[in-house]
Design a protein around this motif. Structure first.
Motif, PDB file in Angstrom:
ATOM      1  N   LEU A  42      53.324  16.641  18.513  1.00  0.00           N
ATOM      2  CA  LEU A  42      54.628  16.678  17.834  1.00  0.00           C
ATOM      3  C   LEU A  42      55.313  15.311  17.917  1.00  0.00           C
ATOM      4  O   LEU A  42      55.911  14.836  16.960  1.00  0.00           O
ATOM      5  CB  LEU A  42      55.518  17.748  18.460  1.00  0.00           C
ATOM      6  CG  LEU A  42      55.162  19.196  18.089  1.00  0.00           C
ATOM      7  CD1 LEU A  42      55.849  20.178  19.022  1.00  0.00           C
ATOM      8  CD2 LEU A  42      55.565  19.477  16.645  1.00  0.00           C
ATOM      9  N   GLY A  47      52.316  17.584  14.597  1.00  0.00           N
ATOM     10  CA  GLY A  47      52.403  18.960  15.056  1.00  0.00           C
ATOM     11  C   GLY A  47      51.827  19.958  14.075  1.00  0.00           C
ATOM     12  O   GLY A  47      51.187  20.938  14.463  1.00  0.00           O
ATOM     13  N   ALA A  48      52.025  19.698  12.784  1.00  0.00           N
ATOM     14  CA  ALA A  48      51.576  20.651  11.768  1.00  0.00           C
ATOM     15  C   ALA A  48      50.067  20.805  11.756  1.00  0.00           C
ATOM     16  O   ALA A  48      49.550  21.832  11.303  1.00  0.00           O
ATOM     17  CB  ALA A  48      52.081  20.224  10.394  1.00  0.00           C
ATOM     18  N   LEU A  53      48.132  23.529  19.131  1.00  0.00           N
ATOM     19  CA  LEU A  53      49.149  24.489  18.702  1.00  0.00           C
ATOM     20  C   LEU A  53      48.498  25.788  18.242  1.00  0.00           C
ATOM     21  O   LEU A  53      48.909  26.885  18.623  1.00  0.00           O
ATOM     22  CB  LEU A  53      49.997  23.886  17.584  1.00  0.00           C
ATOM     23  CG  LEU A  53      51.107  24.755  16.983  1.00  0.00           C
ATOM     24  CD1 LEU A  53      52.278  23.883  16.559  1.00  0.00           C
ATOM     25  CD2 LEU A  53      50.628  25.581  15.807  1.00  0.00           C
ATOM     26  N   GLU A  54      47.441  25.640  17.440  1.00  0.00           N
ATOM     27  CA  GLU A  54      46.783  26.847  16.924  1.00  0.00           C
ATOM     28  C   GLU A  54      46.185  27.667  18.065  1.00  0.00           C
ATOM     29  O   GLU A  54      46.315  28.899  18.092  1.00  0.00           O
ATOM     30  CB  GLU A  54      45.702  26.473  15.917  1.00  0.00           C
ATOM     31  CG  GLU A  54      44.966  27.692  15.379  1.00  0.00           C
ATOM     32  CD  GLU A  54      44.160  27.424  14.133  1.00  0.00           C
ATOM     33  OE1 GLU A  54      44.274  26.315  13.571  1.00  0.00           O
ATOM     34  OE2 GLU A  54      43.408  28.344  13.719  1.00  0.00           O
ATOM     35  N   VAL A  57      49.025  29.427  19.979  1.00  0.00           N
ATOM     36  CA  VAL A  57      49.632  30.508  19.203  1.00  0.00           C
ATOM     37  C   VAL A  57      48.685  31.712  19.122  1.00  0.00           C
ATOM     38  O   VAL A  57      49.111  32.861  19.248  1.00  0.00           O
ATOM     39  CB  VAL A  57      50.023  30.022  17.788  1.00  0.00           C
ATOM     40  CG1 VAL A  57      50.458  31.191  16.905  1.00  0.00           C
ATOM     41  CG2 VAL A  57      51.140  28.997  17.889  1.00  0.00           C
ATOM     42  N   GLY A  61      50.536  34.554  20.670  1.00  0.00           N
ATOM     43  CA  GLY A  61      51.357  35.023  19.567  1.00  0.00           C
ATOM     44  C   GLY A  61      51.479  36.531  19.459  1.00  0.00           C
ATOM     45  O   GLY A  61      52.587  37.060  19.325  1.00  0.00           O
ATOM     46  N   ASP A  79      59.203  38.951  13.802  1.00  0.00           N
ATOM     47  CA  ASP A  79      58.495  37.754  13.324  1.00  0.00           C
ATOM     48  C   ASP A  79      59.424  36.537  13.322  1.00  0.00           C
ATOM     49  O   ASP A  79      59.018  35.435  13.694  1.00  0.00           O
ATOM     50  CB  ASP A  79      57.940  37.987  11.915  1.00  0.00           C
ATOM     51  CG  ASP A  79      56.739  38.912  11.916  1.00  0.00           C
ATOM     52  OD1 ASP A  79      56.487  39.558  10.875  1.00  0.00           O
ATOM     53  OD2 ASP A  79      56.062  38.998  12.955  1.00  0.00           O
ATOM     54  N   ASP A  80      60.651  36.745  12.913  1.00  0.00           N
ATOM     55  CA  ASP A  80      61.609  35.631  12.905  1.00  0.00           C
ATOM     56  C   ASP A  80      61.881  35.141  14.327  1.00  0.00           C
ATOM     57  O   ASP A  80      61.952  33.934  14.583  1.00  0.00           O
ATOM     58  CB  ASP A  80      62.934  36.067  12.268  1.00  0.00           C
ATOM     59  CG  ASP A  80      62.822  36.257  10.762  1.00  0.00           C
ATOM     60  OD1 ASP A  80      63.721  36.900  10.177  1.00  0.00           O
ATOM     61  OD2 ASP A  80      61.838  35.757  10.173  1.00  0.00           O
ATOM     62  N   VAL A  82      59.938  35.416  16.901  1.00  0.00           N
ATOM     63  CA  VAL A  82      58.749  34.741  17.428  1.00  0.00           C
ATOM     64  C   VAL A  82      58.675  33.311  16.880  1.00  0.00           C
ATOM     65  O   VAL A  82      58.334  32.374  17.610  1.00  0.00           O
ATOM     66  CB  VAL A  82      57.473  35.526  17.090  1.00  0.00           C
ATOM     67  CG1 VAL A  82      56.232  34.716  17.441  1.00  0.00           C
ATOM     68  CG2 VAL A  82      57.458  36.845  17.843  1.00  0.00           C
ATOM     69  N   GLN A  83      59.001  33.129  15.627  1.00  0.00           N
ATOM     70  CA  GLN A  83      59.010  31.779  15.058  1.00  0.00           C
ATOM     71  C   GLN A  83      60.006  30.903  15.813  1.00  0.00           C
ATOM     72  O   GLN A  83      59.702  29.767  16.202  1.00  0.00           O
ATOM     73  CB  GLN A  83      59.396  31.864  13.568  1.00  0.00           C
ATOM     74  CG  GLN A  83      59.583  30.527  12.873  1.00  0.00           C
ATOM     75  CD  GLN A  83      58.276  29.854  12.504  1.00  0.00           C
ATOM     76  OE1 GLN A  83      57.198  30.308  12.874  1.00  0.00           O
ATOM     77  NE2 GLN A  83      58.361  28.759  11.771  1.00  0.00           N
ATOM     78  N   TRP A  86      58.592  29.987  19.292  1.00  0.00           N
ATOM     79  CA  TRP A  86      57.624  28.884  19.282  1.00  0.00           C
ATOM     80  C   TRP A  86      58.312  27.538  19.089  1.00  0.00           C
ATOM     81  O   TRP A  86      58.012  26.569  19.783  1.00  0.00           O
ATOM     82  CB  TRP A  86      56.573  29.092  18.193  1.00  0.00           C
ATOM     83  CG  TRP A  86      55.534  30.108  18.523  1.00  0.00           C
ATOM     84  CD1 TRP A  86      55.251  31.252  17.834  1.00  0.00           C
ATOM     85  CD2 TRP A  86      54.603  30.089  19.624  1.00  0.00           C
ATOM     86  NE1 TRP A  86      54.228  31.937  18.439  1.00  0.00           N
ATOM     87  CE2 TRP A  86      53.808  31.245  19.535  1.00  0.00           C
ATOM     88  CE3 TRP A  86      54.375  29.200  20.676  1.00  0.00           C
ATOM     89  CZ2 TRP A  86      52.796  31.541  20.438  1.00  0.00           C
ATOM     90  CZ3 TRP A  86      53.366  29.493  21.589  1.00  0.00           C
ATOM     91  CH2 TRP A  86      52.587  30.648  21.469  1.00  0.00           C
ATOM     92  N   MET A  87      59.242  27.474  18.148  1.00  0.00           N
ATOM     93  CA  MET A  87      59.924  26.209  17.892  1.00  0.00           C
ATOM     94  C   MET A  87      60.702  25.762  19.123  1.00  0.00           C
ATOM     95  O   MET A  87      60.687  24.589  19.494  1.00  0.00           O
ATOM     96  CB  MET A  87      60.861  26.344  16.683  1.00  0.00           C
ATOM     97  CG  MET A  87      60.151  26.664  15.365  1.00  0.00           C
ATOM     98  SD  MET A  87      58.944  25.402  14.872  1.00  0.00           S
ATOM     99  CE  MET A  87      60.027  24.113  14.264  1.00  0.00           C
ATOM    100  N   PHE A  90      58.198  24.575  21.834  1.00  0.00           N
ATOM    101  CA  PHE A  90      57.612  23.256  21.577  1.00  0.00           C
ATOM    102  C   PHE A  90      58.643  22.155  21.752  1.00  0.00           C
ATOM    103  O   PHE A  90      58.327  21.057  22.217  1.00  0.00           O
ATOM    104  CB  PHE A  90      57.000  23.218  20.176  1.00  0.00           C
ATOM    105  CG  PHE A  90      55.844  24.159  19.995  1.00  0.00           C
ATOM    106  CD1 PHE A  90      55.595  24.735  18.764  1.00  0.00           C
ATOM    107  CD2 PHE A  90      55.013  24.481  21.062  1.00  0.00           C
ATOM    108  CE1 PHE A  90      54.526  25.616  18.600  1.00  0.00           C
ATOM    109  CE2 PHE A  90      53.958  25.350  20.908  1.00  0.00           C
ATOM    110  CZ  PHE A  90      53.722  25.924  19.666  1.00  0.00           C
TER     111      PHE A  90
END
Lengths: 238, 83
Positions: A42, A47-48, A53-54, A57, A61, A79-80, A82-83, A86-87, A90
């Motif tokens: 990151l 990061g993408a 990261l994968e 997660v 996850g 789901d929101d 959890v997003q 993660w953010m 990180f």
């Protein structure tokens, strides 16, 4: 992102690396090392596409999703959350100090975010009110005679005409039943029996006492057992 | 009626979850164990409880689809944020 500080130590028993592609450097396996790798990626604006990261997660996850759903009772909100988890994780990865496992740390962030969401949505059930709804004993006392023996013999599920026949069916039925438990029971049984959290992790996650989490867990389990028997027999079970 | 050392079936069920979680004292565990050895109803109830715990334990595991969704969503968010 701030610069990533190297984390010392590797989680016990975890060694080795995963190789994502032949030309790419090996990706660490331990959660701590993965977290550090994500922070580094990151920081470099990668990061993408971070393979670490994968891995992280995929590893945690589903558990985060189950925990968030147990608190919120809503898959989309879960789901929101959890997003957001993660953010947030990180962003603060460089500050992770290893006082708890990475998994526990992630679950804590998730639980806090989910509870904040509940408060925001004004969906909080006062703990004392929820507590008062539970019977003193988790099981139905009418299942026993005054002398304490079973009123009706306990039948093996194999002998019931409508017994669940496959593990997958049982899991699906239990998942549906868990979703219908009272909030506090649902939170505890998901954390303890589905996610394998220890009693102390659960008390820390939810800010409850050891005694509270034990009683909530026992009530939840008794409800699930009774509900499954009722489904199998087509009548109310003990 | 099945009683073992003053422990009725109702008493065993009341202790069952602590028994499953290893939270009983050694003497309690002995008494519950002795009752379970002697009582088919309670032994069947214990078996049922264990089946449920095993199913719960395996139900929130690696759901590829859930993980796929999270990975994709994170990658998009980070790409949009330039991270």
């Amino acid at each position: 992102m701030g610069s990533a500080k190297p984390l010392t130590g590797v989680e016990p028993g975890v060694t080795g690396h995963s190789r994502v592609g032949r030309s790419e450097p090996p990706v660490p396996d331990s959660d701590q090392a993965l977290l550090a790798a994500v922070a580094a990626d990151l920081n470099q604006g990668q990061g993408a596409t971070s393979p670490a990261l994968e891995l992280l997660v995929r590893r945690h996850g589903p558990a985060l999703r189950a925990l968030a759903a147990s608190i919120l009772g809503d898959a989309v909100l879960a789901d929101d959350v959890v997003q957001e988890t993660w953010m947030a994780a990180f962003r603060s990865a460089a500050g992770y100090q290893g006082r708890s496992s990475v998994r526990t740390w992630l679950l804590s962030i998730c639980a806090n975010r989910a509870r904040t969401n509940l408060v925001k949505e004004r969906r909080v059930v006062p703990f004392t009110r929820a507590w008062r709804n539970d019977r003193a004993e988790p099981f139905d006392p009418s299942a026993f005679s005054p002398a304490g023996s079973w009123v009706v013999p306990v039948t093996s599920w194999d002998d019931l005409p409508f017994a669940v026949v496959s593990a997958a069916e049982l899991r699906d039925e239990l998942t549906a039943r868990v979703a219908r438990l009272p909030l506090r029971q649902r939170q505890v049984v998901v954390a303890r029996d589905m996610l394998g959290c220890t009693p102390s992790e659960v008390t820390e996650l939810y800010g409850i006492t050891s005694g509270n989490q034990r009683v909530l867990l026992h009530h939840a389990r008794a409800t699930l057992r009774a509900a499954l028997l009722a489904d199998a027999k087509g009548t109310d079970g003990p | 009626m099945k009683r073992t050392k003053d422990l009725s079936c109702r008493g065993v069920v009341a202790l069952l979850d602590d028994y499953l979680d290893g939270q009983l004292t050694p003497s309690q565990r002995t008494v519950v164990g002795a009752h379970l050895d002697a009582c088919t109803d309670c032994a069947t109830y214990l078996k049922r409880a264990r089946i449920i715990l095993a199913a719960l334990s395996s139900s929130a595991s690696d759901d590829e689809q859930i993980a796929d969704g999270q990975v994709q969503r994170l990658r998009e968010a980070l790409a949009n944020a330039g991270g």
